[in-house]
Motif scaffolding. Structure first.
Motif, PDB file in Angstrom:
ATOM      1  N   PRO A   1      24.519  10.424  18.396  1.00 49.52           N
ATOM      2  CA  PRO A   1      24.953   9.064  18.759  1.00 49.52           C
ATOM      3  C   PRO A   1      25.746   8.384  17.647  1.00 49.52           C
ATOM      4  N   ILE A   2      25.300   8.557  16.406  1.00 47.44           N
ATOM      5  CA  ILE A   2      26.006   7.944  15.281  1.00 47.44           C
ATOM      6  C   ILE A   2      27.408   8.531  15.144  1.00 47.44           C
ATOM      7  N   THR A   3      27.531   9.848  15.315  1.00 43.11           N
ATOM      8  CA  THR A   3      28.835  10.503  15.175  1.00 43.11           C
ATOM      9  C   THR A   3      29.803  10.058  16.265  1.00 43.11           C
ATOM     10  N   LEU A   4      29.334  10.049  17.513  1.00 43.49           N
ATOM     11  CA  LEU A   4      30.211   9.661  18.615  1.00 43.49           C
ATOM     12  C   LEU A   4      30.628   8.200  18.519  1.00 43.49           C
ATOM     13  N   CYS A   5      29.647   7.324  18.338  1.00 40.88           N
ATOM     14  CA  CYS A   5      29.961   5.893  18.252  1.00 40.88           C
ATOM     15  C   CYS A   5      30.798   5.593  17.011  1.00 40.88           C
ATOM     16  N   GLY A   6      30.508   6.291  15.918  1.00 39.61           N
ATOM     17  CA  GLY A   6      31.287   6.100  14.704  1.00 39.61           C
ATOM     18  C   GLY A   6      32.739   6.491  14.892  1.00 39.61           C
ATOM     19  N   THR A   7      32.987   7.556  15.641  1.00 41.61           N
ATOM     20  CA  THR A   7      34.366   7.989  15.880  1.00 41.61           C
ATOM     21  C   THR A   7      35.099   7.009  16.788  1.00 41.61           C
ATOM     22  N   ILE A   8      34.391   6.416  17.748  1.00 40.93           N
ATOM     23  CA  ILE A   8      35.002   5.376  18.584  1.00 40.93           C
ATOM     24  C   ILE A   8      35.419   4.194  17.722  1.00 40.93           C
ATOM     25  N   VAL A   9      34.524   3.779  16.824  1.00 48.59           N
ATOM     26  CA  VAL A   9      34.834   2.679  15.913  1.00 48.59           C
ATOM     27  C   VAL A   9      35.980   3.068  14.977  1.00 48.59           C
ATOM     28  N   LEU A  10      36.001   4.327  14.555  1.00 51.36           N
ATOM     29  CA  LEU A  10      37.064   4.834  13.689  1.00 51.36           C
ATOM     30  C   LEU A  10      38.432   4.654  14.341  1.00 51.36           C
ATOM     31  N   VAL A  11      38.546   5.047  15.603  1.00 49.92           N
ATOM     32  CA  VAL A  11      39.806   4.904  16.335  1.00 49.92           C
ATOM     33  C   VAL A  11      40.233   3.441  16.381  1.00 49.92           C
ATOM     34  N   ALA A  12      39.282   2.563  16.693  1.00 49.33           N
ATOM     35  CA  ALA A  12      39.602   1.144  16.805  1.00 49.33           C
ATOM     36  C   ALA A  12      40.027   0.561  15.469  1.00 49.33           C
ATOM     37  N   PHE A  13      39.258   0.851  14.410  1.00 51.92           N
ATOM     38  CA  PHE A  13      39.530   0.225  13.118  1.00 51.92           C
ATOM     39  C   PHE A  13      40.756   0.817  12.436  1.00 51.92           C
ATOM     40  N   MET A  14      41.030   2.104  12.671  1.00 50.49           N
ATOM     41  CA  MET A  14      42.283   2.662  12.154  1.00 50.49           C
ATOM     42  C   MET A  14      43.476   1.961  12.781  1.00 50.49           C
TER      43      MET A  14
ATOM     44  N   VAL B   1      42.427  -3.361  21.995  1.00 55.62           N
ATOM     45  CA  VAL B   1      41.640  -2.784  20.898  1.00 55.62           C
ATOM     46  C   VAL B   1      40.496  -3.705  20.494  1.00 55.62           C
ATOM     47  N   SER B   2      40.561  -4.967  20.861  1.00 57.52           N
ATOM     48  CA  SER B   2      39.579  -5.951  20.412  1.00 57.52           C
ATOM     49  C   SER B   2      38.144  -5.570  20.742  1.00 57.52           C
ATOM     50  N   VAL B   3      37.928  -4.949  21.900  1.00 58.68           N
ATOM     51  CA  VAL B   3      36.555  -4.683  22.331  1.00 58.68           C
ATOM     52  C   VAL B   3      36.056  -3.283  21.962  1.00 58.68           C
ATOM     53  N   ILE B   4      36.951  -2.401  21.528  1.00 60.13           N
ATOM     54  CA  ILE B   4      36.546  -1.017  21.283  1.00 60.13           C
ATOM     55  C   ILE B   4      35.578  -0.917  20.109  1.00 60.13           C
ATOM     56  N   GLY B   5      35.925  -1.522  18.975  1.00 57.01           N
ATOM     57  CA  GLY B   5      35.058  -1.475  17.804  1.00 57.01           C
ATOM     58  C   GLY B   5      33.697  -2.125  18.037  1.00 57.01           C
ATOM     59  N   PRO B   6      33.663  -3.388  18.514  1.00 61.82           N
ATOM     60  CA  PRO B   6      32.361  -4.019  18.784  1.00 61.82           C
ATOM     61  C   PRO B   6      31.507  -3.240  19.773  1.00 61.82           C
ATOM     62  N   MET B   7      32.145  -2.656  20.803  1.00 67.53           N
ATOM     63  CA  MET B   7      31.388  -1.862  21.766  1.00 67.53           C
ATOM     64  C   MET B   7      30.749  -0.642  21.106  1.00 67.53           C
ATOM     65  N   GLY B   8      31.483  -0.003  20.206  1.00 67.39           N
ATOM     66  CA  GLY B   8      30.944   1.153  19.511  1.00 67.39           C
ATOM     67  C   GLY B   8      29.756   0.792  18.634  1.00 67.39           C
ATOM     68  N   LEU B   9      29.860  -0.324  17.903  1.00 66.32           N
ATOM     69  CA  LEU B   9      28.760  -0.764  17.042  1.00 66.32           C
ATOM     70  C   LEU B   9      27.565  -1.232  17.860  1.00 66.32           C
ATOM     71  N   GLY B  10      27.844  -1.951  18.955  1.00 67.07           N
ATOM     72  CA  GLY B  10      26.755  -2.398  19.810  1.00 67.07           C
ATOM     73  C   GLY B  10      26.075  -1.237  20.512  1.00 67.07           C
ATOM     74  N   LEU B  11      26.859  -0.235  20.866  1.00 59.48           N
ATOM     75  CA  LEU B  11      26.339   0.913  21.596  1.00 59.48           C
ATOM     76  C   LEU B  11      25.352   1.711  20.754  1.00 59.48           C
ATOM     77  N   VAL B  12      25.675   1.935  19.492  1.00 61.02           N
ATOM     78  CA  VAL B  12      24.777   2.733  18.661  1.00 61.02           C
ATOM     79  C   VAL B  12      23.459   1.994  18.436  1.00 61.02           C
ATOM     80  N   GLY B  13      23.494   0.660  18.423  1.00 62.06           N
ATOM     81  CA  GLY B  13      22.270  -0.102  18.274  1.00 62.06           C
ATOM     82  C   GLY B  13      21.313   0.074  19.434  1.00 62.06           C
ATOM     83  N   LYS B  14      21.845   0.485  20.592  1.00 59.66           N
ATOM     84  CA  LYS B  14      21.013   0.700  21.778  1.00 59.66           C
ATOM     85  C   LYS B  14      20.679   2.180  22.006  1.00 59.66           C
ATOM     86  N   LEU B  15      21.361   3.056  21.281  1.00 57.72           N
ATOM     87  CA  LEU B  15      21.127   4.487  21.447  1.00 57.72           C
ATOM     88  C   LEU B  15      20.085   5.040  20.482  1.00 57.72           C
TER      89      LEU B  15
END
Length: 390
Positions: free
Chosen positions: A199-212, A301-315
């Motif tokens: 979960p950390i790897t997948l959500c982290g990569t989603i956040v990576l795409v957004a923040f890059m 792109v605004s919602v991609i990063g927050p969704m990734g961070l919020g998602l890992v908190g629930k996984l």
């Protein structure tokens, strides 16, 4: 939950989001000035920005320990450290010293970022309500306002250090209102099992795409408008400001949408929209078209990063939430390692138009990642998840 009620519930971490947004918006608007005073080429400037990435990633690993030691004062410490750190880069004209100064900025920014996101995730779990988008929306709103003000101060001829010092004074006044104790959760018998690496790897990569993607537009949009399209200082500052404004709109809207749609659906739509905006910015014949592209990109792109961070908190299990968000942020913010350098190299070799085209391709990578993450079992706030998808 409405945006106002979400911000009322999470007002203390929301103030920390405002602080970070003010400083990074100011920096984005001053990039042409700071780059010029360093005498750096595109490739060199992109490489120098690795200093902030080094500090950011280092802070992400240290943040869980700092959070345990500082407790309720962790966000306050982060704000004070950030105010002090940002006084260094505007005064420096030597490239190497600038990279070192940006490392201190990244260290302070990264520490505050992890702690404030962890506090929001704790509030989400406690109240079973989505809060992440509203808080990230406050960052974007502060970022946009700061970039606009900085554009006018540039036109008026104010030195960057004066503007940064003024922001530091404003942010220091907010420190007493940002105190918030963490929620300490102990492991239970139901929390046994492997460390949640996937979960950390997948959500982290989603956040990576957004923040890059965010990092490239924040750092290079003003240069694209001024150099590629022939705009002035105020027109250049409007590039990052447009990104910030539309990201704020997108995140505040995402706060409402997040209560109705599943994360994967939102990220799928957002990835396509933001990629479209990047293409428009890349082929823009005039500043007005570039603003349109930056605006569409910001909305998506605004919602991609927050969704990734919020998602890992629930996984992940509740007692691992702060650590999981920290590790996810490490992956996500490592984009600051690659984005400035890659953008600088691509700009030097092919021009900024091709570089922004590369951003569009990157954003589309969020789609398959979100699909894979949606298939993982949710371990926290399960009732909230079911209510959204039923």
């Amino acid at each position: 939950m409405s945006v106002f009620s979400a911000l009322s519930l999470s007002r203390r971490p929301a103030a920390a989001f405002v602080v970070i947004g003010l400083f990074w918006g100011c920096f984005a608007a001053h990039v042409p000035v700071i780059k010029a005073q360093l005498g750096a080429s595109d490739a060199m400037f992109g490489t120098l920005l690795l200093g902030s990435a080094t500090g950011l990633v280092s802070a992400m690993w240290l943040a869980p320990m700092a959070d345990r030691l500082l407790g309720a004062r962790a966000m306050q410490f982060g704000v004070v450290a950030l105010c002090c750190a940002w006084l260094l880069p505007p005064m420096i004209t030597t490239p190497l010293l600038f990279a070192v100064a940006m490392a201190f900025v990244g260290l302070a920014s990264g520490l505050l970022d992890v702690v404030m996101n962890a506090r929001v995730s704790e509030l989400e779990a406690a109240h079973a309500r989505p809060l992440m988008n509203a808080n990230h929306g406050m960052f974007s709103l502060a970022y946009a306002i700061s970039a606009l003000i900085s554009g006018f101060t540039r036109e008026a001829g104010l030195p960057p250090i004066v503007v940064f010092a003024g922001l530091a004074m404003i942010c220091l006044v907010m420190v007493p209102f940002i105190r918030m104790a963490p929620t300490h959760t102990m492991a239970t018998s139901d929390d046994s099992g492997r460390y949640p690496l996937w979960p950390i790897t997948l959500c982290g990569t989603i956040v990576l795409v957004a923040f890059m993607s965010e990092a490239t537009v924040e750092a290079w949009s003003a240069l694209h408008v001024e150099r590629t399209l022939g705009g002035g200082a105020a027109e250049g500052a409007l590039g990052p400001a447009m990104l910030g404004i539309t990201m704020a709109i997108g995140r505040f809207s995402g706060q409402i949408i997040a209560a109705r749609l599943a994360e994967v659906t939102i990220i799928l739509i957002a990835g396509v929209i933001s990629a479209t905006g990047a293409v428009i910015a890349a082929i823009a014949p005039a500043p007005a078209f570039a603003y349109l592209g930056f605006g569409i990109l910001g909305l998506g792109v605004s919602v991609i990063g927050p969704m990734g961070l919020g998602l890992v908190g629930k996984l992940v299990a509740p007692h691992l939430r702060t650590e999981a968000i920290s590790r996810t942020a490490v992956i996500g913010f490592s984009g600051f390692f690659f984005a400035p350098m890659l953008m600088g190299l691509m700009s030097e070799a092919f021009g900024l138009r091709v570089a922004f085209g590369g951003v569009a391709a990157l954003l589309l990578c969020a789609v398959p990642l979100a699909i894979m993450a949606s298939r993982l079992p949710f371990q926290a706030s399960a009732t909230w998840r079911h209510s959204k998808t039923s």
